[in-house]
Design a protein around this motif. Structure first.
Motif, PDB file in Angstrom:
ATOM      1  N   LEU A  59       0.830  -1.211   0.000  1.00  0.00           N
ATOM      2  CA  LEU A  59       0.000   0.000   0.000  1.00  0.00           C
ATOM      3  C   LEU A  59       0.860   1.254   0.000  1.00  0.00           C
ATOM      4  CD1 LEU A  59      -2.781  -0.975   2.577  1.00  0.00           C
ATOM      5  CD2 LEU A  59      -3.046  -0.723   0.094  1.00  0.00           C
ATOM      6  N   LEU A  60       1.876   1.288   0.862  1.00  0.00           N
ATOM      7  CA  LEU A  60       2.736   2.466   0.950  1.00  0.00           C
ATOM      8  C   LEU A  60       3.552   2.676  -0.324  1.00  0.00           C
ATOM      9  CD1 LEU A  60       3.931   2.280   4.650  1.00  0.00           C
ATOM     10  CD2 LEU A  60       2.231   3.811   3.652  1.00  0.00           C
ATOM     11  N   SER A  61       3.804   1.596  -1.063  1.00  0.00           N
ATOM     12  CA  SER A  61       4.520   1.698  -2.336  1.00  0.00           C
ATOM     13  C   SER A  61       3.592   2.160  -3.459  1.00  0.00           C
ATOM     14  CB  SER A  61       5.142   0.349  -2.697  1.00  0.00           C
ATOM     15  OG  SER A  61       6.104  -0.006  -1.728  1.00  0.00           O
ATOM     16  N   ASN A  62       2.297   2.253  -3.142  1.00  0.00           N
ATOM     17  CA  ASN A  62       1.295   2.762  -4.082  1.00  0.00           C
ATOM     18  C   ASN A  62       1.098   1.851  -5.303  1.00  0.00           C
ATOM     19  OD1 ASN A  62      -0.664   4.708  -4.260  1.00  0.00           O
ATOM     20  ND2 ASN A  62       0.571   6.103  -5.490  1.00  0.00           N
ATOM     21  N   ILE A  63       1.320   0.547  -5.117  1.00  0.00           N
ATOM     22  CA  ILE A  63       1.113  -0.434  -6.189  1.00  0.00           C
ATOM     23  C   ILE A  63      -0.376  -0.440  -6.543  1.00  0.00           C
ATOM     24  CG2 ILE A  63       1.277  -2.887  -6.794  1.00  0.00           C
ATOM     25  CD1 ILE A  63       4.042  -1.589  -6.415  1.00  0.00           C
ATOM     26  N   GLY A  64      -0.691  -0.476  -7.834  1.00  0.00           N
ATOM     27  CA  GLY A  64      -2.079  -0.371  -8.279  1.00  0.00           C
ATOM     28  C   GLY A  64      -2.886  -1.653  -8.227  1.00  0.00           C
ATOM     29  N   ARG A  65      -2.210  -2.796  -8.439  1.00  0.00           N
ATOM     30  CA  ARG A  65      -2.920  -4.085  -8.460  1.00  0.00           C
ATOM     31  C   ARG A  65      -2.122  -5.126  -7.688  1.00  0.00           C
ATOM     32  NH1 ARG A  65      -3.266  -6.925 -13.300  1.00  0.00           N
ATOM     33  NH2 ARG A  65      -5.229  -7.915 -12.767  1.00  0.00           N
ATOM     34  N   LEU A  66      -2.861  -6.002  -7.034  1.00  0.00           N
ATOM     35  CA  LEU A  66      -2.278  -7.137  -6.330  1.00  0.00           C
ATOM     36  C   LEU A  66      -3.011  -8.385  -6.795  1.00  0.00           C
ATOM     37  CD1 LEU A  66      -0.741  -8.649  -4.045  1.00  0.00           C
ATOM     38  CD2 LEU A  66      -2.560  -7.894  -2.495  1.00  0.00           C
TER      39      LEU A  66
ATOM     40  N   LEU B 119      -9.491  -0.858   5.195  1.00  0.00           N
ATOM     41  CA  LEU B 119      -8.540   0.251   5.187  1.00  0.00           C
ATOM     42  C   LEU B 119      -9.107   1.503   5.844  1.00  0.00           C
ATOM     43  CD1 LEU B 119      -6.973  -0.148   1.626  1.00  0.00           C
ATOM     44  CD2 LEU B 119      -6.137  -1.008   3.811  1.00  0.00           C
ATOM     45  N   SER B 120     -10.430   1.641   5.853  1.00  0.00           N
ATOM     46  CA  SER B 120     -11.029   2.833   6.457  1.00  0.00           C
ATOM     47  C   SER B 120     -10.806   2.879   7.969  1.00  0.00           C
ATOM     48  CB  SER B 120     -12.520   2.905   6.147  1.00  0.00           C
ATOM     49  OG  SER B 120     -13.217   1.878   6.831  1.00  0.00           O
ATOM     50  N   LEU B 121     -10.482   1.742   8.583  1.00  0.00           N
ATOM     51  CA  LEU B 121     -10.234   1.685  10.016  1.00  0.00           C
ATOM     52  C   LEU B 121      -8.778   1.963  10.377  1.00  0.00           C
ATOM     53  CD1 LEU B 121     -12.343  -1.481  10.901  1.00  0.00           C
ATOM     54  CD2 LEU B 121     -13.000   0.929  11.137  1.00  0.00           C
ATOM     55  N   LEU B 122      -7.930   2.040   9.364  1.00  0.00           N
ATOM     56  CA  LEU B 122      -6.510   2.273   9.606  1.00  0.00           C
ATOM     57  C   LEU B 122      -6.197   3.766   9.623  1.00  0.00           C
ATOM     58  CD1 LEU B 122      -5.053  -0.535   7.314  1.00  0.00           C
ATOM     59  CD2 LEU B 122      -5.537  -0.636   9.761  1.00  0.00           C
ATOM     60  N   THR B 123      -4.965   4.092   9.913  1.00  0.00           N
ATOM     61  CA  THR B 123      -4.548   5.492   9.959  1.00  0.00           C
ATOM     62  C   THR B 123      -4.641   6.123   8.567  1.00  0.00           C
ATOM     63  OG1 THR B 123      -2.234   4.996   9.526  1.00  0.00           O
ATOM     64  CG2 THR B 123      -2.956   4.969  11.840  1.00  0.00           C
ATOM     65  N   PRO B 124      -4.693   7.452   8.496  1.00  0.00           N
ATOM     66  CA  PRO B 124      -4.795   8.134   7.201  1.00  0.00           C
ATOM     67  C   PRO B 124      -3.701   7.757   6.204  1.00  0.00           C
ATOM     68  CG  PRO B 124      -5.221   9.685   8.969  1.00  0.00           C
ATOM     69  CD  PRO B 124      -4.765   8.402   9.617  1.00  0.00           C
ATOM     70  N   LEU B 125      -2.544   7.393   6.694  1.00  0.00           N
ATOM     71  CA  LEU B 125      -1.452   6.991   5.809  1.00  0.00           C
ATOM     72  C   LEU B 125      -1.869   5.822   4.913  1.00  0.00           C
ATOM     73  CD1 LEU B 125       1.541   7.358   5.032  1.00  0.00           C
ATOM     74  CD2 LEU B 125       2.087   5.728   6.860  1.00  0.00           C
ATOM     75  N   TYR B 126      -2.644   4.897   5.453  1.00  0.00           N
ATOM     76  CA  TYR B 126      -3.085   3.728   4.699  1.00  0.00           C
ATOM     77  C   TYR B 126      -4.450   3.950   4.055  1.00  0.00           C
ATOM     78  CZ  TYR B 126       0.728   1.397   7.091  1.00  0.00           C
ATOM     79  OH  TYR B 126       1.960   1.050   7.553  1.00  0.00           O
ATOM     80  N   GLN B 127      -5.294   4.735   4.679  1.00  0.00           N
ATOM     81  CA  GLN B 127      -6.663   4.954   4.185  1.00  0.00           C
ATOM     82  C   GLN B 127      -6.693   5.530   2.783  1.00  0.00           C
ATOM     83  OE1 GLN B 127      -8.479   7.568   6.982  1.00  0.00           O
ATOM     84  NE2 GLN B 127      -9.009   5.955   8.423  1.00  0.00           N
ATOM     85  N   LYS B 128      -5.732   6.387   2.454  1.00  0.00           N
ATOM     86  CA  LYS B 128      -5.767   7.079   1.171  1.00  0.00           C
ATOM     87  C   LYS B 128      -5.362   6.193  -0.001  1.00  0.00           C
ATOM     88  CE  LYS B 128      -1.109   8.857   1.457  1.00  0.00           C
ATOM     89  NZ  LYS B 128      -0.223   9.728   0.801  1.00  0.00           N
TER      90      LYS B 128
END
Length: 183
Positions: free
Chosen positions: A107-114, A130-139
């Motif tokens: 997620l932090l690497s901003n990969i588009g597909r898994l 992801l909505s329950l995680l911190t803003p760093l991951y939510q976006k």
């Protein structure tokens, strides 16, 4: 007679590419298994181009580590690639559903597909809200495609967990679940 549209041709091409790159991830997993390592392989591709590979290390022997995951290895290799790329245009292929550490790094690497082959009932993290995680991951947004070539990955894990000399995750929830699965 059904008319094939450009969209459906694109879908078929994407599926062919996905199968090809998952096949390469399975090759990485076979290499890990051959070295008595946990059979996880990973590749990262940009459309038709393979960018990097990785396989799980650090599980053979008496003192396994929980850091050298296939996805982390591939992401490290991607970070030093001397070629420009758009991370959202990349697909990460993995033979086992990523754990929380790896999913966070993806997620932090901003990969588009898994795309992954086999579900990790013990530690898979793709079902995280992801909505329950911190803003760093939510976006972060990511498209997740499960179960591609699942049976082939399952076969590798059955082989691994059936080996009496292997002790890593022996008798774990994942081992028991895997050994109960039909091939």
């Amino acid at each position: 007679m059904m008319k094939i549209t450009a969209k459906s041709n694109n879908y078929k091409e994407k599926l062919i590419n996905d199968r090809h790159f998952m096949g390469l991830a399975l090759e990485e997993a076979r290499l890990a298994l051959k070295a008595d390592e946990f059979p996880v392989g990973c590749v990262i591709a940009s459309e038709n181009e393979l960018l990097v590979t990785g396989s799980r290390t650090g599980t053979a022997g008496k003192h396994p580590n929980e850091i050298d995951h296939a996805e982390i290895t591939a992401l490290k290799r991607l970070s030093i690639l001397k070629k420009p790329f758009d991370p959202k245009a990349l697909t990460l292929y993995c033979t086992l559903e990523p754990c929380l550490m790896c999913f966070g790094a993806i997620l932090l690497s901003n990969i588009g597909r898994l795309v992954y082959a086999y579900e990790d009932v013990m530690g898979g993290a793709t079902g995280c809200d992801l909505s329950l995680l911190t803003p760093l991951y939510q976006k972060n947004t990511i498209s997740i495609i499960p179960d591609l070539l699942r049976q082939k990955s399952l076969t590798l894990f059955k082989t691994y967990f059936s080996d009496p000399a292997i002790t890593y995750w022996k008798d774990s929830l994942l081992a028991r679940y895997t050994l109960e699965q039909k091939i």
